[in-house]
Design a protein around this motif. Structure first.
Motif, PDB file in Angstrom:
ATOM      1  N   ALA A 168       0.825  -1.211   0.000  1.00  0.00           N
ATOM      2  CA  ALA A 168       0.000   0.000   0.000  1.00  0.00           C
ATOM      3  C   ALA A 168       0.857   1.258   0.000  1.00  0.00           C
ATOM      4  N   GLY A 169       2.093   1.124   0.462  1.00  0.00           N
ATOM      5  CA  GLY A 169       3.011   2.255   0.456  1.00  0.00           C
ATOM      6  C   GLY A 169       3.957   2.235  -0.724  1.00  0.00           C
ATOM      7  N   GLY A 170       3.706   1.351  -1.675  1.00  0.00           N
ATOM      8  CA  GLY A 170       4.526   1.302  -2.880  1.00  0.00           C
ATOM      9  C   GLY A 170       5.750   0.420  -2.778  1.00  0.00           C
ATOM     10  N   TYR A 171       5.865  -0.346  -1.673  1.00  0.00           N
ATOM     11  CA  TYR A 171       7.022  -1.225  -1.524  1.00  0.00           C
ATOM     12  C   TYR A 171       6.651  -2.612  -2.036  1.00  0.00           C
ATOM     13  N   LEU A 172       7.211  -3.009  -3.157  1.00  0.00           N
ATOM     14  CA  LEU A 172       6.798  -4.227  -3.856  1.00  0.00           C
ATOM     15  C   LEU A 172       7.806  -5.354  -3.714  1.00  0.00           C
ATOM     16  N   ALA A 173       8.555  -5.343  -2.608  1.00  0.00           N
ATOM     17  CA  ALA A 173       9.580  -6.377  -2.418  1.00  0.00           C
ATOM     18  C   ALA A 173       9.292  -7.269  -1.215  1.00  0.00           C
ATOM     19  N   ASP A 174       8.157  -7.065  -0.539  1.00  0.00           N
ATOM     20  CA  ASP A 174       7.866  -7.870   0.649  1.00  0.00           C
ATOM     21  C   ASP A 174       7.289  -9.215   0.238  1.00  0.00           C
ATOM     22  N   VAL A 175       7.041 -10.070   1.228  1.00  0.00           N
ATOM     23  CA  VAL A 175       6.611 -11.433   0.922  1.00  0.00           C
ATOM     24  C   VAL A 175       5.220 -11.469   0.295  1.00  0.00           C
ATOM     25  N   ALA A 176       4.355 -10.537   0.670  1.00  0.00           N
ATOM     26  CA  ALA A 176       3.011 -10.531   0.088  1.00  0.00           C
ATOM     27  C   ALA A 176       3.069 -10.227  -1.405  1.00  0.00           C
ATOM     28  N   ALA A 177       3.901  -9.259  -1.784  1.00  0.00           N
ATOM     29  CA  ALA A 177       4.045  -8.924  -3.204  1.00  0.00           C
ATOM     30  C   ALA A 177       4.669 -10.089  -3.971  1.00  0.00           C
ATOM     31  N   ASN A 178       5.698 -10.716  -3.367  1.00  0.00           N
ATOM     32  CA  ASN A 178       6.331 -11.865  -4.023  1.00  0.00           C
ATOM     33  C   ASN A 178       5.370 -13.043  -4.130  1.00  0.00           C
ATOM     34  N   MET A 179       4.552 -13.237  -3.101  1.00  0.00           N
ATOM     35  CA  MET A 179       3.589 -14.330  -3.121  1.00  0.00           C
ATOM     36  C   MET A 179       2.556 -14.123  -4.228  1.00  0.00           C
ATOM     37  N   LYS A 180       2.096 -12.896  -4.383  1.00  0.00           N
ATOM     38  CA  LYS A 180       1.134 -12.601  -5.448  1.00  0.00           C
ATOM     39  C   LYS A 180       1.758 -12.852  -6.826  1.00  0.00           C
ATOM     40  N   GLU A 181       3.022 -12.465  -6.959  1.00  0.00           N
ATOM     41  CA  GLU A 181       3.705 -12.688  -8.236  1.00  0.00           C
ATOM     42  C   GLU A 181       3.811 -14.177  -8.547  1.00  0.00           C
ATOM     43  N   VAL A 182       4.092 -14.971  -7.523  1.00  0.00           N
ATOM     44  CA  VAL A 182       4.180 -16.415  -7.719  1.00  0.00           C
ATOM     45  C   VAL A 182       2.806 -16.994  -8.047  1.00  0.00           C
ATOM     46  N   PHE A 183       1.768 -16.477  -7.365  1.00  0.00           N
ATOM     47  CA  PHE A 183       0.407 -16.931  -7.667  1.00  0.00           C
ATOM     48  C   PHE A 183       0.079 -16.695  -9.139  1.00  0.00           C
ATOM     49  N   ASP A 184       0.397 -15.491  -9.608  1.00  0.00           N
ATOM     50  CA  ASP A 184       0.084 -15.133 -10.992  1.00  0.00           C
ATOM     51  C   ASP A 184       0.880 -15.977 -11.987  1.00  0.00           C
TER      52      ASP A 184
END
Length: 222
Positions: A168-184
């Protein structure tokens, strides 16, 4: 399960970023929360009002909005920049927002601890000539911290879990962002989701047990 093993390094890297955010947030929020609680119990009306307004506003604002304001308001509009490297700058912007949010809860936990300290101790301190600052730092706050170890542990645990909304603060390197990328990428969500959940449990459960034990160990019988 094969997908979890394949993408484990990427998820571990993201999880480490969450841990780093939590560590920075812990240090900064405790410092800021201590300052806020000192303002809330200060004899100066302006400081009490300012701290009260801050705590009430922040506690009743969703964290995602606080992080969005940090990124869009402080960084984009006001030009607050910590680094020329976008990823590093985003990290510190999110850490700032997370710390400012968590500090309000630290403040309230400490205020509850201050209320457990007998009033007579503050009166005795004033009687021997100690200033408000001396009374607060030497007598009141040490006892307040000791009284609220368990509540502060709960605040820390909540902050660790809150690091998962860093996007939400524009930081796209945390585990949630990585998990979403893997999901996709893979479409295999359940093993990866369970793996990330297990990682957070390994981090959070010991904190809960330790703070509970420490609270009982240092409890003061009044």
């Amino acid at each position: 399960m094969d997908e979890l093993i394949t993408y484990a390094p990427q998820l571990a890297e993201g999880f480490l970023e969450n841990v780093k955010l939590a560590l920075v947030g812990l240090v900064v929020s405790v410092i800021l929360g201590t300052v806020l609680v000192a303002m809330r119990v200060s004899p100066t009306p302006v400081l009490r009002v300012a701290a009260t307004v801050y705590v009430n506003v922040v506690r009743n604002t969703p964290l995602t909005l606080v992080l969005a304001f940090s990124a869009l308001g402080l960084s984009d509009q006001l030009g607050l920049v910590f680094s020329d490297v976008p990823r590093t700058n985003s990290f510190w912007i999110v850490a700032l927002g997370l710390s400012a949010y968590t500090a309000a809860f630290v403040c309230e936990a400490l205020r509850a601890g201050i209320n457990t300290v007998p009033m007579g101790q503050a009166e005795a301190a004033r009687a021997v000539g100690l200033t408000f600052f001396q009374t607060l730092t030497m007598i009141i706050l040490p006892q307040a911290f000791r009284a609220v170890i368990a509540p502060l542990g709960s605040v820390i645990i909540a902050m660790i879990k809150n690091t998962t909304v860093a996007t939400a603060g524009g930081y796209l390197a945390d585990v949630a962002a990585n998990m979403k990328e893997v999901f996709d990428t893979t479409g295999a969500s359940i093993p990866i989701f369970l793996g990330v959940v297990a990682a957070f449990m390994v981090l959070i459960l010991p904190i809960g047990y330790f703070t509970g034990w420490l609270s009982r160990r240092l409890a003061v019988v009044r």
